[in-house]
Design an enzyme around this catalytic site. Sequence first.
Site, PDB file in Angstrom:
ATOM      1  N   ASP A  60     -43.453 -28.008  -0.541  1.00 50.04           N
ATOM      2  CA  ASP A  60     -43.801 -27.726   0.889  1.00 50.04           C
ATOM      3  C   ASP A  60     -45.032 -28.097   0.920  1.00 50.04           C
ATOM      4  OD1 ASP A  60     -41.526 -26.119   0.847  1.00 50.04           O
ATOM      5  OD2 ASP A  60     -42.160 -24.367  -0.196  1.00 50.04           O
TER       6      ASP A  60
HETATM    7  C1  26A Z   1     -32.633 -19.559   3.032  1.00 49.04           C
HETATM    8  N1  26A Z   1     -33.312 -19.864   1.854  1.00 49.04           N
HETATM    9  C2  26A Z   1     -32.640 -19.993   0.443  1.00 49.04           C
HETATM   10  C3  26A Z   1     -34.873 -20.164   1.839  1.00 49.04           C
HETATM   11  C4  26A Z   1     -35.469 -19.935   0.684  1.00 49.04           C
HETATM   12  C5  26A Z   1     -36.771 -20.073   0.908  1.00 49.04           C
HETATM   13  N2  26A Z   1     -37.454 -20.363   2.237  1.00 49.04           N
HETATM   14  C6  26A Z   1     -36.498 -20.279   3.304  1.00 49.04           C
HETATM   15  N3  26A Z   1     -35.374 -20.010   3.234  1.00 49.04           N
HETATM   16  N4  26A Z   1     -35.255 -20.160  -0.626  1.00 49.04           N
HETATM   17  C7  26A Z   1     -36.381 -20.142  -1.305  1.00 49.04           C
HETATM   18  N5  26A Z   1     -37.373 -20.309   0.014  1.00 49.04           N
HETATM   19  C8  26A Z   1     -38.897 -20.645  -0.414  1.00 49.04           C
HETATM   20  O1  26A Z   1     -39.069 -21.993  -0.867  1.00 49.04           O
HETATM   21  C9  26A Z   1     -40.577 -21.968  -1.468  1.00 49.04           C
HETATM   22  C10 26A Z   1     -40.544 -22.930  -2.262  1.00 49.04           C
HETATM   23  O2  26A Z   1     -40.435 -24.241  -1.805  1.00 49.04           O
HETATM   24  C11 26A Z   1     -39.609 -19.550  -1.198  1.00 49.04           C
HETATM   25  O3  26A Z   1     -39.918 -18.570  -0.766  1.00 49.04           O
HETATM   26  C12 26A Z   1     -40.678 -20.355  -1.949  1.00 49.04           C
HETATM   27  O4  26A Z   1     -41.933 -20.144  -1.534  1.00 49.04           O
END
Ligand code: 26A
Length: 344
Positions: free
Chosen positions: A299
């Site tokens: 990210d």
């Molecule tokens: C729908 N899902 C599974 C998710 C996520 C997500 N953000 C949005 N939707 N699953 C994990 N994360 C975020 O990814 C970041 C790391 O790349 C986590 O909150 C974490 O900060």
Amino acid sequence: MAGGNFELVALGNPLLDMQIRNGEAMLEKYGLKPNDAVLADDKQLAIYQDIVDNYDVTYVAGGAAQNAARCAQYVLPPNSTAYLGCVGKDDLAKQLQAANDKEGLKSIYQFSDDAPTGSCAVVITGHNRSLCTNLGAAEKFAKSHLETAEAQQAIKNAKIFYLGGFFLTHGVESALVLANEAKARDVSFTMNLSAPFIPQFFTAQVDQVVPFADVIFGNETEAEAWAQAHNLETKDLKQIAQAIADCDAATIKAEKRVVIITNGSQPTILAKRGESQQFVHETPKINPADIVDTNGAGDAFAGGVVGALVLGKSIDEAINVGHKLGGMCIGQVGPILKFPKENV
Ligand code: 26A
């Protein structure tokens, strides 16, 4: 473009990360892969209480697109980024808002009456991170929120949109509103594939928004999942990146589409629509002793690239900025950057 005028608008799932270290036993217990991102199934929903009871949990602002937006703001003048997502009316939301405020990211949240703010269990083992998410309020995001005065103001001003691919599990209609806005005004629409399960299981939704995108981010596992879902019989990342760059385009901007595939410490691949050659950008070496955790590195990379694009930098320069922020994030606990700010 120079920044300072809410040029960047991001859309995603706001989540609070609950991060633990040395979580091997949790991977085993909840059937999680060491380096993956999933939506919690019924059995995995117990993980949140389990880690609170048995581990030293670090709470930190997360949500993939929100992380990217905070990191983009890091390289931009004040008031350059806004973020749309849905949270609950609770303390978790206040923590997220405070983290965004600290970085100068404007939160344009919808507040759900009944669902709690989403959370993500982040299980760190070595240099891997496993993400297990309970979306909560995040999946209550309603298209009507985009019509509120505050959201409209941001959307009508935006020069670059950023969509977290994760949002496509529930929010393709809202994503398409932004995509069509970008098309109508001939501004940039960027997106991240986010996790292998997005191109794998939400292929139809991905295929609806990709035609609008002029910048697409992914990592090696997401690229492979995209290739499999599109019956591409190759694991060659350059070929896959090119195929994503060359697939349908609904906008003039997308005719200049670039695809950026990161690959951990291996070089990042850049493919440009209609070209026969792909480009590689070496990732700066990071001393393993300096790695704290890899949560949010992708990210931070994407946020750095998009922020640099807002500043009018070339795609090659933007990738360098992305690499710097990705590296900086790896040296911090969770998806955050260094303060006081470093020049990048
Ligand atoms: C729908 N899902 C599974 C998710 C996520 C997500 N953000 C949005 N939707 N699953 C994990 N994360 C975020 O990814 C970041 C790391 O790349 C986590 O909150 C974490 O900060």
